[in-house]
Design a protein around this motif. Sequence first.
Motif, mmCIF file in Angstrom:
data_model
loop_
_atom_site.group_PDB
_atom_site.id
_atom_site.type_symbol
_atom_site.label_atom_id
_atom_site.label_comp_id
_atom_site.label_asym_id
_atom_site.label_seq_id
_atom_site.Cartn_x
_atom_site.Cartn_y
_atom_site.Cartn_z
ATOM 1 N N ILE A 91 0.794 -1.379 0.118
ATOM 2 C CA ILE A 91 -0.225 0.008 0.011
ATOM 3 C C ILE A 91 0.827 1.250 -0.008
ATOM 4 N N GLU A 92 1.886 1.379 0.824
ATOM 5 C CA GLU A 92 2.751 2.244 0.868
ATOM 6 C C GLU A 92 3.711 2.566 -0.491
ATOM 7 N N ARG A 93 3.785 1.460 -1.315
ATOM 8 C CA ARG A 93 4.265 1.522 -2.519
ATOM 9 C C ARG A 93 3.674 2.465 -3.462
ATOM 10 N N ALA A 94 2.162 2.035 -3.332
ATOM 11 C CA ALA A 94 1.115 2.461 -4.089
ATOM 12 C C ALA A 94 0.661 3.806 -4.047
ATOM 13 N N VAL A 95 1.053 4.249 -2.843
ATOM 14 C CA VAL A 95 0.722 5.610 -2.500
ATOM 15 C C VAL A 95 2.230 6.239 -1.729
ATOM 16 N N PRO A 96 3.111 6.591 -2.536
ATOM 17 C CA PRO A 96 4.269 7.122 -2.030
ATOM 18 C C PRO A 96 4.049 8.324 -1.229
ATOM 19 N N ALA A 97 3.045 9.104 -1.143
ATOM 20 C CA ALA A 97 2.883 10.340 -0.262
ATOM 21 C C ALA A 97 2.645 9.926 1.102
ATOM 22 N N ILE A 98 2.176 8.635 1.201
ATOM 23 C CA ILE A 98 2.331 8.300 2.874
ATOM 24 C C ILE A 98 3.654 7.494 3.476
ATOM 25 N N ALA A 99 4.302 7.087 2.556
ATOM 26 C CA ALA A 99 5.492 6.211 2.543
ATOM 27 C C ALA A 99 6.324 7.052 3.805
ATOM 28 N N GLY A 100 6.580 6.165 4.855
ATOM 29 C CA GLY A 100 7.375 6.722 5.962
ATOM 30 C C GLY A 100 6.705 7.591 7.108
#
Length: 318
Positions: free
Chosen positions: A123-132
């Motif tokens: 999911i984080e890879r699909a939505v880079p804006a929330i990664a980390g």
Amino acid sequence: MSPSTPAARSPGPTQVLSISPIVLPAPGRAVDLQVRVSAPVTGGELPVLLLSHGHGPSNHLSSLNGYAPLANYFAAHGFVVIQPTHLDSKTLPFRSSDHPDAPLFWRARAEDMKRILDRFDAIERAVPAIAGRVDRSKVAVLGHSMGGHTASVLLGARHKDPRDGTDVSLAEPRIRAGVLLAAPGRGDALSAYAAEHYSFFSTIDFSTMTTPALVVAGDKDGSPHLTTAGAAWHADPYFLSPGPKSLVTLFDAGHGLGGVSGYDVAETTDENPERVAAVQLLAAAYLRTRLYPGDPAWQEAQHALTGAAVPLGRVESK
């Protein structure tokens, strides 16, 4: 709000991003799992809210495209909101299938939420804006109607499998708190229709629902197609489960609790924006205080509900 500030501690709304569909491969499921992710544009250490839609008659409310009043509010107030399209969604062709768990797919619904947590890297890879920016140790679940049932089993309520009578536990230890909106109640108060078509409800056991939860019920939510017990049935998850729990009873509220499933939807029989605002505030405040002990949001929200010149409801806790 700085990137290091837990967003759930900041009550002010912020801009929201929303991305869908995100497709998670789901071997063994009838179709891959599609989800929507909504999150604040700024902030870090964001808690996660799994939002489970109801069953309902509308074409798209029972999918990742429904429940905008809740998804938008929670995202604007610091949560990463993840909405799956469960197999009972009217956007899918499985309600009338011969699957043993159709038409409500109670087991698959809970498994959807577990799959989301298992696949959070994807999911984080699909939505880079929330990664980390996500605090995966702070996960909550919220569901309305059948979604409230999904929340209850993830929080520890149990069933017997209607096929063979074995106990089924779908409790998810990664979920730390939950909110049940207009959720189903005890199994010995089903209508004849529910007993015939939704027999799994008859064996629900709330005594094992030990995870902290807020139960929200409308005092005009009779749901005669489901129960013979009247509106009090929707408070059963509070009274029949161990603490810590809280119950909000909303005055004059029907099953839609003012309109939580969508903006201006026809199936809301008690449309009331003020009531929806109360549900938004109370649910977010409850989860904020549960996920961040010491945060006063829940106490403040209770006062706002009961301290008004004309109170919208009452609160009790155990």
